[in-house]
Design an enzyme around this catalytic site. Structure first.
Site, PDB file in Angstrom:
ATOM      1  N   ASP A  98      27.444   0.702 -14.874  1.00  0.00           N
ATOM      2  CA  ASP A  98      28.711   1.056 -14.241  1.00  0.00           C
ATOM      3  C   ASP A  98      29.450   2.082 -15.094  1.00  0.00           C
ATOM      4  O   ASP A  98      30.109   1.731 -16.064  1.00  0.00           O
ATOM      5  CB  ASP A  98      29.554  -0.210 -14.090  1.00  0.00           C
ATOM      6  CG  ASP A  98      30.762  -0.038 -13.206  1.00  0.00           C
ATOM      7  OD1 ASP A  98      31.161   1.117 -12.969  1.00  0.00           O
ATOM      8  OD2 ASP A  98      31.318  -1.049 -12.752  1.00  0.00           O
TER       9      ASP A  98
ATOM     10  N   HIS B  44      26.228   3.142  -1.770  1.00  0.00           N
ATOM     11  CA  HIS B  44      27.541   3.291  -2.408  1.00  0.00           C
ATOM     12  C   HIS B  44      27.624   4.566  -3.240  1.00  0.00           C
ATOM     13  O   HIS B  44      28.615   5.300  -3.185  1.00  0.00           O
ATOM     14  CB  HIS B  44      27.799   2.070  -3.288  1.00  0.00           C
ATOM     15  CG  HIS B  44      29.156   2.005  -3.893  1.00  0.00           C
ATOM     16  ND1 HIS B  44      30.293   1.706  -3.183  1.00  0.00           N
ATOM     17  CD2 HIS B  44      29.574   2.217  -5.173  1.00  0.00           C
ATOM     18  CE1 HIS B  44      31.338   1.715  -3.978  1.00  0.00           C
ATOM     19  NE2 HIS B  44      30.932   2.025  -5.196  1.00  0.00           N
TER      20      HIS B  44
END
Length: 432
Positions: free
Chosen positions: A246, A340
């Site tokens: 992330d 995403h």
């Protein structure tokens, strides 16, 4: 939730090795806090201090282990921008919002920001609070502590400063994934606290709350965490609670257009926001029970990246550019159209970009055993109407991740530029 691969790279920083020729007895005798902080200098690095491993290995029960470089790292309070925006992710974080007390206005707000700024400067330097220190952080170094202050939309009504409220602070629109708890959203004032030590972070949280006194009361408060520096064998991007790397595609301070995207220009409007930024804060619950039922391949298709190393499904390494046009033998896109990472790319959103600097959270379990866990999403941008909003609107229209997350709280805050020496944060607004 804008791209899980757009948070500030949480680079794991290795401990500073012991300097050749250092006193072999330093691990036994210890380094005083005053001496350590004095040698830390602006960079917060301590040359010659024994590494943590050596200190713990040599320490007997009655010995004192010296502070390591981790505790000595120090962020700067005064500067062009407030701290806590461009610094690397810290291991521990607290977010807290206040509402001004009934009858409190501009005068009380100015006195409060003056107190808060004084306390922040002292604590970030590794010093105790000026009055009533709790000793929670006694013996600890600064530990990369940062304290950041912002103003919510309602602050300007409470202080009679409506004409100074930025247009960029208009309330965020509603989104389809919102299930917002108004009691844990917004607020007159917002404070972000981060540190690489949990006690140092809590010490700052308690000091800020005590400083509020009768001028403001807590509206909501949230606790978060990240991987600790040095926890991995080599520096790498952090992971979130879904196990995904992330932070890959985040804007970097070295990018030529970084300041333009993240900070209000020096000649921007209103003038008191010069060199400031806007923080969107979202408590995003991850529906982990549902997510963890997916196969690895299904999870990777939802995101568009390999779970193992964050590389795009089209191949390469974590930082390899995605090939959005690449197809498989059946003619299907390798990176699905609703992945995403595809949807949130800046070049798929008119160049919209934001600096994500989030914390994970875990607040226990629901009565049915469902984990209350996810992301305290924080993103920074020069204008949320050009940063966060267009990306979130596009996610609303078909993000594969949406069934596995829920936005439960939200806030938008104007974070003014850094305070010059002798100033307090927000002084150019409150004393104009």
């Amino acid at each position: 939730m804008p791209d899980q691969n757009q948070s500030l790279p949480a680079t794991e920083r290795p401990r500073v090795p012991r300097q050749a020729g250092a006193d072999n007895g330093s691990a036994r005798t210890g380094v005083s806090r005053r001496r350590l902080l004095g040698t830390a200098g602006a960079t917060g690095l301590v040359l010659g201090a024994a590494g943590a491993a050596a200190g713990y290995a040599a320490a007997a029960p009655d010995d004192v282990t010296p502070l390591t470089s981790l505790g000595a790292r120090r962020a700067t309070f005064h500067g062009k921008h407030q701290p806590g925006i461009t610094e690397p992710l810290q291991a521990r974080g607290h977010l807290i919002a206040f509402d001004l007390a009934p009858g409190a206005g501009r005068t009380e707000a100015a006195a409060l920001l003056r107190r808060w700024s004084t306390t922040a400067e002292r604590l970030m330097a590794g010093e105790p609070a000026a009055h009533g220190d709790t000793d929670v952080a006694r013996d600890a170094g600064p530990s990369s502590l940062t304290i950041t202050f912002g103003f919510g939309h309602s602050f300007f009504d409470r202080t009679g400063l409506q004409k100074q409220r930025p247009a960029a602070l208009d309330p965020l629109p509603a989104f389809s994934s919102d299930r917002l708890d108004t009691a844990r959203s917004n607020g007159d004032l917002w404070v972000q606290i981060g540190a690489d030590d949990a006690l140092v972070a809590f010490h700052a949280l308690r000091a800020i709350q005590k400083d509020a006194g009768s001028a403001a009361r807590v509206r909501w408060q949230m606790n978060g965490f990240n991987r600790s520096p040095g926890a991995t064998a080599h520096p790498m991007t952090a992971r979130n609670l879904m196990g995904q790397v992330d932070g890959t595609g985040n804007p970097r301070p070295t990018d030529p257009d970084f300041d333009r995207r993240i900070f209000v220009p020096a000649d921007g409007t209103p003038s008191w926001m010069a060199n400031g930024s806007y923080a969107v804060v979202r408590r995003i619950r991850m529906l982990l029970d549902d997510w963890e039922k997916l196969s690895l391949a299904q999870q990777e298709n939802v995101i568009g990246r390999r779970k193992s190393d964050g590389a795009p499904l089209t191949g390469g390494t974590e930082t390899t550019e995605m090939d959005l046009e690449k197809t498989d033998r059946d003619g299907e896109y390798v990176i699905p159209v609703n992945a995403h990472a595809r949807i949130t790319r800046p070049d798929q959103n008119g160049g919209a970009a934001m600096l994500r600097r989030s914390f994970s959270y875990h607040d226990g379990y629901d009565p049915d055993g469902t984990p209350d866990a996810g992301l305290l999403f924080i993103c920074w941008q020069a204008d949320p109407l050009r940063g966060f909003v267009p990306v979130q609107r596009k996610l609303d229209r078909g993000d594969a991740l949406s069934p596995y997350i829920r936005h439960e709280a939200s806030g938008l805050f104007a974070v003014p530029g850094g305070a010059a020496k002798g100033e307090y944060v927000g002084q150019r607004l409150l004393e104009a």
